[in-house]
Design an enzyme around this catalytic site. Sequence first.
Site, PDB file in Angstrom:
ATOM      1  N   LYS A   1     -11.193  -0.102 -15.980  1.00  0.00           N
ATOM      2  CA  LYS A   1     -11.684  -1.423 -15.583  1.00  0.00           C
ATOM      3  C   LYS A   1     -12.053  -2.290 -16.788  1.00  0.00           C
ATOM      4  O   LYS A   1     -11.885  -3.516 -16.745  1.00  0.00           O
ATOM      5  CB  LYS A   1     -12.867  -1.276 -14.632  1.00  0.00           C
ATOM      6  CG  LYS A   1     -12.486  -0.665 -13.279  1.00  0.00           C
ATOM      7  CD  LYS A   1     -11.402  -1.481 -12.578  1.00  0.00           C
ATOM      8  CE  LYS A   1     -11.059  -0.940 -11.209  1.00  0.00           C
ATOM      9  NZ  LYS A   1     -10.057  -1.777 -10.494  1.00  0.00           N
TER      10      LYS A   1
ATOM     11  N   ASP B   1       4.246   2.121  -4.892  1.00  0.00           N
ATOM     12  CA  ASP B   1       3.414   2.765  -5.897  1.00  0.00           C
ATOM     13  C   ASP B   1       3.364   1.809  -7.079  1.00  0.00           C
ATOM     14  O   ASP B   1       4.351   1.631  -7.796  1.00  0.00           O
ATOM     15  CB  ASP B   1       4.016   4.106  -6.306  1.00  0.00           C
ATOM     16  CG  ASP B   1       3.212   4.813  -7.387  1.00  0.00           C
ATOM     17  OD1 ASP B   1       2.272   4.212  -7.943  1.00  0.00           O
ATOM     18  OD2 ASP B   1       3.538   5.980  -7.696  1.00  0.00           O
ATOM     19  N   VAL B   2       2.223   1.165  -7.302  1.00  0.00           N
ATOM     20  CA  VAL B   2       2.149   0.111  -8.319  1.00  0.00           C
ATOM     21  C   VAL B   2       2.326   0.648  -9.734  1.00  0.00           C
ATOM     22  O   VAL B   2       2.580  -0.133 -10.666  1.00  0.00           O
ATOM     23  CB  VAL B   2       0.820  -0.673  -8.222  1.00  0.00           C
ATOM     24  CG1 VAL B   2       0.720  -1.403  -6.888  1.00  0.00           C
ATOM     25  CG2 VAL B   2      -0.388   0.234  -8.457  1.00  0.00           C
TER      26      VAL B   2
ATOM     27  N   TYR C   1     -12.635   5.855 -14.796  1.00  0.00           N
ATOM     28  CA  TYR C   1     -12.575   4.608 -14.024  1.00  0.00           C
ATOM     29  C   TYR C   1     -13.070   3.432 -14.865  1.00  0.00           C
ATOM     30  O   TYR C   1     -12.449   2.360 -14.897  1.00  0.00           O
ATOM     31  CB  TYR C   1     -13.440   4.779 -12.775  1.00  0.00           C
ATOM     32  CG  TYR C   1     -13.550   3.549 -11.898  1.00  0.00           C
ATOM     33  CD1 TYR C   1     -12.515   3.180 -11.051  1.00  0.00           C
ATOM     34  CD2 TYR C   1     -14.723   2.783 -11.902  1.00  0.00           C
ATOM     35  CE1 TYR C   1     -12.630   2.071 -10.226  1.00  0.00           C
ATOM     36  CE2 TYR C   1     -14.843   1.677 -11.080  1.00  0.00           C
ATOM     37  CZ  TYR C   1     -13.793   1.322 -10.250  1.00  0.00           C
ATOM     38  OH  TYR C   1     -13.914   0.218  -9.447  1.00  0.00           O
TER      39      TYR C   1
ATOM     40  N   ASP D   1       0.839  -1.196   0.000  1.00  0.00           N
ATOM     41  CA  ASP D   1       0.000   0.000   0.000  1.00  0.00           C
ATOM     42  C   ASP D   1       0.875   1.248   0.000  1.00  0.00           C
ATOM     43  O   ASP D   1       2.035   1.208   0.435  1.00  0.00           O
ATOM     44  CB  ASP D   1      -0.911   0.007   1.229  1.00  0.00           C
ATOM     45  CG  ASP D   1      -2.229   0.721   0.977  1.00  0.00           C
ATOM     46  OD1 ASP D   1      -3.249   0.047   0.788  1.00  0.00           O
ATOM     47  OD2 ASP D   1      -2.212   1.973   0.945  1.00  0.00           O
TER      48      ASP D   1
ATOM     49  N   SER E   1     -14.410  -4.512 -11.534  1.00  0.00           N
ATOM     50  CA  SER E   1     -15.596  -3.811 -11.046  1.00  0.00           C
ATOM     51  C   SER E   1     -16.756  -4.213 -11.939  1.00  0.00           C
ATOM     52  O   SER E   1     -16.561  -4.622 -13.089  1.00  0.00           O
ATOM     53  CB  SER E   1     -15.389  -2.291 -11.139  1.00  0.00           C
ATOM     54  OG  SER E   1     -16.602  -1.587 -10.939  1.00  0.00           O
TER      55      SER E   1
END
Length: 278
Positions: free
Chosen positions: A189, A91-92, A185, A64, A171
């Site tokens: 997704k 930080d991905v 978003y 995280d 999602s």
Amino acid sequence: MFGRRLTGNFQDMSSSDAGSPTAPLAELIDLGGRTAIVTGGAMGIGLGVCRRLHEAGANVVVVDLDEAAAEQAAEDMRSRRADSARAVHCDVSDGGDVERMLDAAVESFGSLDILVNNAGIYPMKPLGELDQETFQRVIDVNLTGLFLCTKAAAARMIEQGRGGRIVNVTSIDALHPSMVGLAHYDASKHGAWGFTKNVALELAPHDIAVNAIAPGGIKTPGTGDVEGAQLEAFEAMIPMARMGDPDDIGRAALYLSSDLASYITGEQIVVDGGRLLA
């Protein structure tokens, strides 16, 4: 370690072996000796996933940006089972950070067996107010981050030669828009779902299953960013008449991470209380 333990390699299975009906349930769900990385694991859905995988016996790496929250989550798990969890700041969307995170996981627990790509952001902005910086940041975290973590983790799993599990938290917006103000978003997704299917096809010969979970409305700290009227309208459209809990997603992640799902790849489980039926 995964499908091979119960059924042999996918390519070597005979029809009489498929499904292994004699395997006891306790063995199918046991994640002992496996290491799981959960991105965005310090709170909300990620924390729900961490807790279920840990309960099933996995060593868990809580990844995280909120280092303090990640360490608290890891400490809670260590209080139940010593030396079984570690917090890692990452930080991905940064490839170097991702590699360092994977090194830390393998250094701590000796392997990488399960990756749950959960890190994601969803700042609400209608199209007329959506700026390029916000759009790009959502893509960077939700899609590029998923790509970077999956690519790096898959390479480790292939090198280990014992299969693996990758679970992408998408999602219901990967299938149908839920509300106005999430175009950025939804784009991320939809991309995550397409990426999941293609990578599942590529990694199947290595006994690495890649699947997705599509949550509907889940009560998390992030839902506080949604206006009350919008949230009430969304909840009113759920046939089961309630918002979900992070543990609802944790249970689905446990299923896909375990040998219960040994012959499933390239699929998406919708966990939405029937929202998409409305």
